[in-house]
Design a protein around this motif. Structure first.
Motif, mmCIF file in Angstrom:
data_model
loop_
_atom_site.group_PDB
_atom_site.id
_atom_site.type_symbol
_atom_site.label_atom_id
_atom_site.label_comp_id
_atom_site.label_asym_id
_atom_site.label_seq_id
_atom_site.Cartn_x
_atom_site.Cartn_y
_atom_site.Cartn_z
ATOM 1 N N GLY A 8 -28.749 -27.992 2.958
ATOM 2 C CA GLY A 8 -28.592 -27.999 1.510
ATOM 3 C C GLY A 8 -29.878 -27.927 0.708
ATOM 4 N N LYS A 9 -30.988 -27.488 1.334
ATOM 5 C CA LYS A 9 -32.246 -27.377 0.588
ATOM 6 C C LYS A 9 -32.126 -26.357 -0.537
ATOM 7 N N SER A 10 -31.604 -25.173 -0.191
ATOM 8 C CA SER A 10 -31.469 -24.143 -1.221
ATOM 9 C C SER A 10 -30.511 -24.605 -2.309
ATOM 10 N N THR A 11 -29.413 -25.212 -1.883
ATOM 11 C CA THR A 11 -28.437 -25.683 -2.845
ATOM 12 C C THR A 11 -29.082 -26.663 -3.816
ATOM 13 N N SER A 53 -31.433 -25.929 9.091
ATOM 14 C CA SER A 53 -30.660 -24.921 8.376
ATOM 15 C C SER A 53 -29.293 -25.472 7.973
ATOM 16 N N GLY A 54 -28.888 -25.197 6.752
ATOM 17 C CA GLY A 54 -27.567 -25.611 6.295
ATOM 18 C C GLY A 54 -27.508 -27.013 5.739
ATOM 19 N N GLU A 105 -38.232 -20.659 0.331
ATOM 20 C CA GLU A 105 -38.803 -19.961 1.483
ATOM 21 C C GLU A 105 -39.501 -18.670 1.068
ATOM 22 N N HIS A 163 -39.457 -23.610 6.203
ATOM 23 C CA HIS A 163 -39.102 -23.997 7.563
ATOM 24 C C HIS A 163 -40.348 -24.137 8.410
ATOM 25 N N TYR A 165 -19.455 -26.589 -3.480
ATOM 26 C CA TYR A 165 -18.974 -25.203 -3.512
ATOM 27 C C TYR A 165 -17.459 -25.301 -3.472
HETATM 28 N N1 LIG Z 1 -22.060 -19.527 -1.718
HETATM 29 C C1 LIG Z 1 -21.629 -20.529 -0.932
HETATM 30 N N2 LIG Z 1 -20.323 -20.815 -0.844
HETATM 31 C C2 LIG Z 1 -19.872 -21.819 -0.049
HETATM 32 N N3 LIG Z 1 -20.668 -22.591 0.694
HETATM 33 C C3 LIG Z 1 -21.987 -22.375 0.659
HETATM 34 C C4 LIG Z 1 -22.546 -21.337 -0.160
HETATM 35 N N4 LIG Z 1 -23.890 -21.328 0.008
HETATM 36 C C5 LIG Z 1 -24.147 -22.335 0.873
HETATM 37 N N5 LIG Z 1 -23.020 -22.968 1.267
HETATM 38 C C6 LIG Z 1 -22.934 -24.108 2.194
HETATM 39 O O1 LIG Z 1 -23.682 -25.177 1.672
HETATM 40 C C7 LIG Z 1 -24.404 -25.836 2.703
HETATM 41 C C8 LIG Z 1 -25.875 -25.851 2.345
HETATM 42 O O2 LIG Z 1 -26.361 -24.530 2.342
HETATM 43 P P1 LIG Z 1 -27.834 -24.169 1.879
HETATM 44 O O3 LIG Z 1 -27.913 -22.694 1.721
HETATM 45 O O4 LIG Z 1 -28.211 -24.996 0.735
HETATM 46 O O5 LIG Z 1 -28.661 -24.603 3.174
HETATM 47 P P2 LIG Z 1 -30.217 -24.522 3.416
HETATM 48 O O6 LIG Z 1 -30.691 -25.898 3.715
HETATM 49 O O7 LIG Z 1 -30.891 -23.788 2.340
HETATM 50 O O8 LIG Z 1 -30.270 -23.681 4.758
HETATM 51 P P3 LIG Z 1 -31.369 -22.606 5.232
HETATM 52 O O9 LIG Z 1 -32.525 -23.407 5.709
HETATM 53 O O10 LIG Z 1 -30.699 -21.899 6.351
HETATM 54 O O11 LIG Z 1 -31.673 -21.740 4.060
HETATM 55 C C9 LIG Z 1 -24.099 -25.082 3.988
HETATM 56 O O12 LIG Z 1 -23.103 -25.808 4.683
HETATM 57 C C10 LIG Z 1 -23.550 -23.763 3.527
HETATM 58 O O13 LIG Z 1 -22.588 -23.292 4.431
#
Ligand SMILES: Nc1ncnc2c1ncn2[C@@H]1O[C@H](COP(=O)(O)OP(=O)(O)OP(=O)(O)O)[C@@H](O)[C@H]1O
Ligand SMILES: [Mg+2]
Lengths: 258, 350
Positions: free
Chosen positions: A42-45, A39-40, A174, A205, A14
């Motif tokens: 990076g799964k969604s990413t 959480s956080g 999710e 989760h 990002y």
């Molecule tokens: N739009 C964005 N801009 C900047 N950083 C982001 C953005 N979206 C996510 N991040 C960062 O990227 C990292 C991974 O986020 P992500 O959403 O992929 O986590 P996740 O594993 O899906 O978490 P969760 O289980 O809470 O959904 C986190 O540190 C988050 O702060």
């Protein structure tokens, strides 16, 4: 129809922030793969890099390779729009189009991608709604607004919308986190049926959910806040939940994390 | 928990409350007091007794409530009564304006007035009407809308959906600057461009160019706000279906915000319909019917009102016509606003 995904050396950013680092894994066709992790991490990413939705976020950038069968999604000349037609996505929160009826929501992917004849469309809408186990509940209100359904119904509507365009892969972020246990069960059953036709990747989760629906499970983790998330291990779900090869996985699953 | 706190009278959750009719009683008392004081002191103006009443109303609410209900409720009542006073302050002039216009306007406003021009009537004679001005206003405003809405909506789409970096910042800045341009300056600008440099004569279309300058920033601003309200999830849902971005904007984002955009456009139209200055400079005005906006002077409602009033000396036939035209103008804008609300309600996501 269902295709194999093969990821190697994938980094996602990002802006200048490296969110996930050096991820390599394979996802078999006609299987359900679950992503778990704190959480956080990076799964969604990661999920969004699989259909090139990551670059929709301002500053989003990806390095590495994602092979869909034998085509690199990040290769030169690949059209992200075409990728998204083959790799569909269901989001955490149900997001039906508020201006459209139930019918139009399901037909949206086809309609917005070009003209379709009414009779063919009717068939596809019914098939998709049946596929999403929603047909019986909405067949009398196809012309009512999609946002008038219950949360669980809306989520299944979104699944119907995603499968109506006949993708090869279905990504679910999710999909049950906003739903009650009964709707959750309905969607889990649905996932079991859908894997006959699609390759499915699901973020959750809920450990029991991962154990119930998935064939393989991938555990992600991050060393510390602000550090990139990494894939710790991916293995058959049974092995991950009974006898994982990495200590951190076992800690996380048994709730001894952090 | 002590036994005493369970008895209702001493409960900490229950306090003395004034009855529902209390604010009304205070209002009535304040008005009576205001009238009595002004009668006693021989004050003439109704503004004076109204001010006294307003102060008594706020003060009375606070005083009684502070004694009976406690300080927090008293503050709440002060805020409520201030809102009411402000509401009346805003509504009374508006109501009296509409009432005055209605009273004076209906005298000559009829079918004849709407369907005849001033062509054969001199300003001091009775008769005549606003047909030519109505045509002029409709055409000028219509053309201005035709120019401004595509430009404004597309600019807003650029700013919200595509705009990043320098260009977007510059566009936003200039839209802000444009919002503040006085209408006479917009008129002068078109005058120097269209009439002085390109050597064109006065015409309705020149007026609509100037009106567009005033209308575009309003359309951009309101459309931008509406597009920002569309949740990002909807865009992503559409993109994830493999829909190209431009189609997502056209088929998902715009329909979702259509009601709001329409309202914004209607308000912008209402704003420019009353403009006189650019019309004065560029369209000149005439007493004759000119249905061609492309050449020759045209009339328009605001200018008609101005000219009739200027020639009337404050009474007589022209004066009545000015009021009737003003009433028509207000009615026109009112109808537009109602139409905008109807469209917004009809198109709102259910
Ligand atoms: N739009 C964005 N801009 C900047 N950083 C982001 C953005 N979206 C996510 N991040 C960062 O990227 C990292 C991974 O986020 P992500 O959403 O992929 O986590 P996740 O594993 O899906 O978490 P969760 O289980 O809470 O959904 C986190 O540190 C988050 O702060
Ligand atoms: Mg997530």
């Amino acid at each position: 129809m269902a295709k194999r995904i093969d990821v190697s050396g994938l980094n996602a950013y990002y802006g200048s922030f490296l969110a996930i680092e050096d991820i390599s894994m394979a996802v078999e066709p006609h299987s359900v793969t679950a992503f778990i992790g704190p959480s956080g991490c990076g799964k969604s990413t990661f999920l969004r890099t699989l259909n090139r939705m990551h670059e929709v976020t301002p500053g989003g950038r990806v390095e590495g390779k994602v092979m869909l069968d034998d085509e690199n999604l990040y290769g030169a000349g690949i059209d992200p729009v075409a990728v998204r037609r083959e790799v569909g996505m269901v989001f955490q929160r149900p997001n039906p189009f508020p201006t459209m009826s139930v019918y139009d929501n399901v037909a949206a992917g086809l309609r917005l991608n070009g003209s379709h004849r009414k009779a063919a469309l009717d068939d596809i809408v019914e098939k998709s709604l049946r596929g999403a186990n929603l047909w019986n509940e909405v067949k009398d209100r196809l012309n009512k607004p999609g946002s008038g359904l219950s949360g669980g119904q809306q989520q299944r509507l979104c699944i119907a919308r995603a499968i109506a365009v006949e993708p090869d892969v279905l990504l679910m972020d999710e999909p049950c986190s906003a739903l009650d246990p009964i709707s959750t069960l309905a969607i889990e059953d649905l996932i079991g049926e859908l894997k006959e036709r699609f390759t499915i990747v699901i973020v959750t989760h809920n450990m029991q959910q991962a154990a119930r629906v998935s064939d393989r499970t991938a555990f992600f983790n991050l060393a510390a806040v602000g550090r990139p998330g990494k894939l710790i291990e991916i293995d058959d779900t049974e092995r991950i939940f009974s006898n994982p090869s990495v200590q951190a996985t076992e800690d996380y699953i048994s709730g001894r994390f952090g | 928990m002590s036994h005493a706190s369970l008895t209702p009278r001493r409960s900490s959750l229950r306090g003395a409350t004034l009855p529902k009719w209390f604010p009304w009683a205070v209002a009535a008392a304040s008005v009576a007091l205001g009238l009595a004081v002004s009668a006693a002191a021989g004050l003439q103006s109704s503004i004076q007794w109204a001010l006294i009443a307003a102060v008594c109303f706020v003060g009375g609410n606070y005083g009684v409530s502070a004694r009976v209900e406690g300080r927090r409720q008293a503050k709440d009542r002060v805020a409520t009564s201030l809102v009411w006073v402000a509401f009346l302050l805003a509504v009374i002039p508006l109501a009296s304006l509409i009432w005055e216009t209605l009273k004076r306007g209906v005298k000559v406003l009829d079918g004849y007035f709407l369907s005849h021009s001033m062509g054969v009537v001199s300003d001091t004679e009775p008769g005549g009407g606003i047909y030519h001005a109505l045509i002029g206003t409709l055409e000028q405003v219509g053309l201005a809308t035709l120019f401004s809405v595509p430009v404004g909506v597309l600019t807003a789409i650029y700013l919200v959906e595509y705009g990043r970096g320098r260009l977007a910042k510059a566009v936003t800045f200039f839209v802000d600057v444009m919002t503040g341009i006085p209408s006479i300056v917009a008129g002068l600008f078109i005058l120097s461009l269209w009439v002085l440099i390109l050597d064109m004569g006065p015409s309705g279309i020149a007026g609509s160019f100037a009106l567009s300058i005033l209308m575009i920033p309003v359309v951009v601003r309101s459309t931008e706000e509406m597009l920002k309200l569309v949740p990002n999830e909807l865009r992503e849902a559409s993109l994830a279906l493999g829909v190209p971005k431009w189609r997502t904007i056209l088929k998902v984002v715009l329909p979702t915000s259509l009601g709001g955009i329409t309202t914004g456009v209607m308000l912008a139209i209402a704003r420019i319909t009353g403009e006189t200055a650019p019309v004065l400079l560029l369209v000149w005005g005439t007493n004759f019917i000119n249905t061609n906006p492309l050449s020759g002077p045209q009339a328009s409602l605001p200018m008609y009102i101005y000219l009739q009033y200027a020639n009337s000396g404050g009474e007589g036939a022209a004066y009545d016509r000015a009021w009737a035209a003003a009433l028509t103008l207000i009615a026109f804008i009112m109808i537009l606003n109602l139409a905008a609300r109807a469209i917004a309600r009809w198109k709102a996501p259910r």
